[in-house]
Write a protein that holds these residues in place. Structure first.
Motif, PDB file in Angstrom:
ATOM      1  N   GLN A  46      40.175  35.884  30.277  1.00  0.00           N
ATOM      2  CA  GLN A  46      40.817  35.982  31.585  1.00  0.00           C
ATOM      3  C   GLN A  46      40.560  37.350  32.206  1.00  0.00           C
ATOM      4  OE1 GLN A  46      44.901  35.025  30.922  1.00  0.00           O
ATOM      5  NE2 GLN A  46      44.550  32.828  31.033  1.00  0.00           N
ATOM      6  N   LYS A  48      37.892  39.216  31.745  1.00  0.00           N
ATOM      7  CA  LYS A  48      36.521  39.192  32.260  1.00  0.00           C
ATOM      8  C   LYS A  48      36.469  38.460  33.599  1.00  0.00           C
ATOM      9  CE  LYS A  48      34.108  39.116  27.855  1.00  0.00           C
ATOM     10  NZ  LYS A  48      33.286  38.288  26.977  1.00  0.00           N
ATOM     11  N   PHE A  49      37.198  37.361  33.691  1.00  0.00           N
ATOM     12  CA  PHE A  49      37.236  36.596  34.933  1.00  0.00           C
ATOM     13  C   PHE A  49      37.836  37.425  36.071  1.00  0.00           C
ATOM     14  CE2 PHE A  49      39.631  33.804  37.803  1.00  0.00           C
ATOM     15  CZ  PHE A  49      38.588  33.036  38.304  1.00  0.00           C
ATOM     16  N   ILE A  50      38.927  38.118  35.795  1.00  0.00           N
ATOM     17  CA  ILE A  50      39.571  38.960  36.815  1.00  0.00           C
ATOM     18  C   ILE A  50      38.635  40.069  37.255  1.00  0.00           C
ATOM     19  CG2 ILE A  50      41.417  40.664  37.172  1.00  0.00           C
ATOM     20  CD1 ILE A  50      43.199  38.835  35.442  1.00  0.00           C
ATOM     21  N   ASN A  51      37.989  40.722  36.307  1.00  0.00           N
ATOM     22  CA  ASN A  51      37.055  41.797  36.654  1.00  0.00           C
ATOM     23  C   ASN A  51      35.873  41.275  37.465  1.00  0.00           C
ATOM     24  OD1 ASN A  51      38.533  43.831  35.448  1.00  0.00           O
ATOM     25  ND2 ASN A  51      37.463  43.663  33.502  1.00  0.00           N
ATOM     26  N   ARG A  52      35.392  40.093  37.107  1.00  0.00           N
ATOM     27  CA  ARG A  52      34.245  39.531  37.813  1.00  0.00           C
ATOM     28  C   ARG A  52      34.622  39.044  39.216  1.00  0.00           C
ATOM     29  NH1 ARG A  52      32.720  36.057  34.138  1.00  0.00           N
ATOM     30  NH2 ARG A  52      33.893  34.332  35.008  1.00  0.00           N
ATOM     31  N   MET A  53      35.764  38.381  39.344  1.00  0.00           N
ATOM     32  CA  MET A  53      36.143  37.802  40.628  1.00  0.00           C
ATOM     33  C   MET A  53      36.743  38.814  41.597  1.00  0.00           C
ATOM     34  SD  MET A  53      35.166  34.734  40.626  1.00  0.00           S
ATOM     35  CE  MET A  53      35.979  34.099  42.053  1.00  0.00           C
ATOM     36  N   PHE A  54      37.503  39.761  41.089  1.00  0.00           N
ATOM     37  CA  PHE A  54      38.234  40.664  41.966  1.00  0.00           C
ATOM     38  C   PHE A  54      37.764  42.111  41.889  1.00  0.00           C
ATOM     39  CE2 PHE A  54      41.203  37.210  40.914  1.00  0.00           C
ATOM     40  CZ  PHE A  54      41.337  36.677  42.191  1.00  0.00           C
ATOM     41  N   ARG A  57      36.149  43.299  45.175  1.00  0.00           N
ATOM     42  CA  ARG A  57      37.177  43.370  46.214  1.00  0.00           C
ATOM     43  C   ARG A  57      38.060  44.594  46.042  1.00  0.00           C
ATOM     44  NH1 ARG A  57      39.050  37.089  45.900  1.00  0.00           N
ATOM     45  NH2 ARG A  57      37.070  36.231  46.576  1.00  0.00           N
ATOM     46  N   ALA A 162      34.317  46.008  39.440  1.00  0.00           N
ATOM     47  CA  ALA A 162      32.930  45.528  39.409  1.00  0.00           C
ATOM     48  C   ALA A 162      32.123  46.229  38.313  1.00  0.00           C
ATOM     49  CB  ALA A 162      32.269  45.685  40.768  1.00  0.00           C
TER      50      ALA A 162
END
Length: 191
Positions: A46, A48-54, A57, A162
């Motif tokens: 999760q 990794k997902f947060i770092n990749r998606m947000f 931004r 990012a």
């Protein structure tokens, strides 16, 4: 929106039940430690997902906040010094300082939440070390706890923008340093 959360929770529950329940498969007595490892793996996925998606931004938003903070300080200094005309002398300065405060609170809250997560990881590591060194525990569970300890050590929790900058206290110090530096440069160039 509710459906997305429910669907995600159902998928994780199915994943845990399918891949993390090792009791019948390996004949292990303490499968809760294996489940803890699976939960930690899910947490790292999760993350990794947060770092990749947000991450991008947050990086762009932080850059925008940095520019806003420097601009707000510059405007407030110009109004206070008197190089910029204003009908009411301190209203723009107060507005700029309030905007600066809001930007600072937003950045501090992001860093504070990230530091809380890092602190929990450190606390968990200390608890496991204390358990292994000071407590008498069953030998059959010691190996599982050591595996869990090595898993936590190998996959640290790290929020980043990012994969460019790690969000921690040193990031906050860097932001303050940049704001002060650019504000001094801009205030020296006042006509």
């Amino acid at each position: 929106m509710w459906y997305v959360y429910k669907y995600g929770a159902d998928i994780y529950r199915e994943y845990i039940n399918r891949y993390c329940y090792m009791d019948g498969l390996l004949g292990m007595k303490y499968y809760s430690d294996i489940k803890s490892s699976c939960y930690y793996l899910l947490l790292s996925e999760q993350l990794k997902f947060i770092n990749r998606m947000f991450g991008m931004r947050i990086l762009l938003n932080t850059l925008s906040l940095l520019i806003d903070m420097v601009h707000s300080i510059n405007l407030a200094v110009k109004v206070i010094i008197g190089s910029q005309e204003a009908a009411v002398k301190f209203c723009p300065a107060i507005g700029s300082l309030v905007r600066l405060l809001m930007c600072a609170v937003l950045l501090i809250s992001i860093v504070w939440r990230s530091e809380k997560a890092y602190e929990q990881r450190s606390r968990l590591m200390c608890l496991i070390d204390n358990l292994l060194v000071n407590k008498k525990i069953d030998e059959s569970i010691v190996e599982d706890i050591k595996d869990f300890h090595s898993l936590i050590q190998a996959r640290p929790i790290s929020f980043s923008m990012a994969d460019f900058v790690r969000i921690d206290n040193s990031f906050l110090v860097s932001i303050v340093s940049a704001v002060v530096t650019y504000s001094i440069i801009l205030s020296q160039s006042v006509n």
